[in-house]
Design an enzyme around this catalytic site. Sequence first.
Site, short mmCIF file in Angstrom:
data_model
loop_
_atom_site.label_atom_id
_atom_site.label_comp_id
_atom_site.label_asym_id
_atom_site.label_seq_id
_atom_site.Cartn_x
_atom_site.Cartn_y
_atom_site.Cartn_z
N HIS A 163 -10.18 -12.85 -36.22
CA HIS A 163 -10.96 -11.73 -36.76
C HIS A 163 -11.06 -11.77 -38.29
O HIS A 163 -11.90 -11.10 -38.86
CB HIS A 163 -10.36 -10.38 -36.34
N ASP A 199 -10.39 -16.18 -26.61
CA ASP A 199 -9.71 -14.88 -26.70
C ASP A 199 -10.63 -13.81 -26.10
O ASP A 199 -11.86 -13.93 -26.12
CB ASP A 199 -9.42 -14.57 -28.17
C1 OKP Z 1 -6.76 -9.14 -31.82
B1 OKP Z 1 -6.99 -10.44 -31.06
C2 OKP Z 1 -8.76 -1.62 -28.41
C3 OKP Z 1 -8.53 -1.53 -29.91
C4 OKP Z 1 -8.38 -2.90 -30.45
C5 OKP Z 1 -7.59 -4.27 -32.30
C6 OKP Z 1 -7.51 -5.41 -31.36
C7 OKP Z 1 -7.25 -6.70 -32.06
C8 OKP Z 1 -7.18 -7.89 -31.14
N1 OKP Z 1 -9.14 -0.39 -27.81
N2 OKP Z 1 -7.71 -2.97 -31.71
O1 OKP Z 1 -8.36 -10.74 -30.84
O2 OKP Z 1 -6.32 -10.52 -29.80
ZN ZN Z 2 -7.95 -10.70 -28.61
#
Ligand code: OKP
Ligand code: ZN
Length: 348
Positions: A163, A199
């Site tokens: 991200h 992912d």
């Molecule tokens: C990081 B990776 C879900 C809220 C999500 C952030 C998720 C980050 C994921 N309702 N908040 O891609 O696994």
């Molecule tokens: Zn993720």
Amino acid sequence: MDAWYSDHHQAHDAQSELLGGQLTASHETPLRAERVLDAFLEAGVGLVHTPPDAGLAPILAVHDADYIDFLRGAWDAWRAIERKHPALPTVWHAGLGPPAERPRHIEGQLGYYAMDAASAIVAGTWTAAYWSAQCAIAAASSLMQGAEGGSAAFAICRPPGHHATARAMGGYCYLNNAAIAAQHLRALGQPRVAVLDIDYHHGNGTQSIFWQRDDVFFASLHADPHDDYPYFSGHARERGEGDGLGATLNLPLPPGTQAPEYLAALEQALDAIEAAGCTATVVSLGVDTFERDPISRFKLREGDYAQIGVRLKRLPRPVLFVFEGGYATGEVGTNAVGVLRGYEAGIE
Ligand code: OKP
Ligand code: ZN
């Protein structure tokens, strides 16, 4: 295949994230990487190495220098005003008006360099993110030396990276390990690198870094951004821009997706990568597609991960697996290593 792992990830334990209107315990914990390491060793897939320090240059080949300065200094600046809690952004520019100037105050800087409030900065965040990237860099270098375990390698990165953009943290990510590795493979002579992101969440950071480039082909399978994080990118119509037009492929999938539909989409991504004529691959390996993942809504089962791995045998080699998400701590290790085992057992 061999793996790269650094204990330094333990220095980053964000403790909290803002989720569903509540400051809750972070899903992104040190235990995750430990589980993956244990599963890798237990399965006897290969040796585990500690990365050497390749310095900042390969990181600065992807990230803006002012963002890196911010990450390195953010905790000290925050500590000057707040001693107990981790640094979390609470205010954003949100794309309104002309580009904002970098604020002087740490509170403003946190919003300036972040896309959400899920990515806290604590005392050890920079150290952990730095060594997470070094795992990816070292694994990429090893593939170009043809040494240590052959044409595939695994970087047990934590915190994750996909991200993170050139200039923003978000989604538990600070440095984009997969993008840094892909760029490093380019620098070491690979003419065209594929990044395959499996992912559950769209790899918006990786996409944005290579958006206008055709020397890195980005393909991603993920939850439809209409339904899930990161919401603002990952639609099928996003195909890249300028030189990069056609070098981005998004395959969004609905909540509840199971193995048959998932594997069909994976074949589509593999076809596109094959057609793109890439000479090496970086796989953003998240296993938050798992049916019991606490923050995700796909329904892959334990046995499906080897099936994914078998299919990845079609990828252009060398192949570098970079660990990303996966928050079911009971199964995150066996699921991630399941992909590697399927890959190693796969028939060419
Ligand atoms: C990081 B990776 C879900 C809220 C999500 C952030 C998720 C980050 C994921 N309702 N908040 O891609 O696994
Ligand atoms: Zn993720």
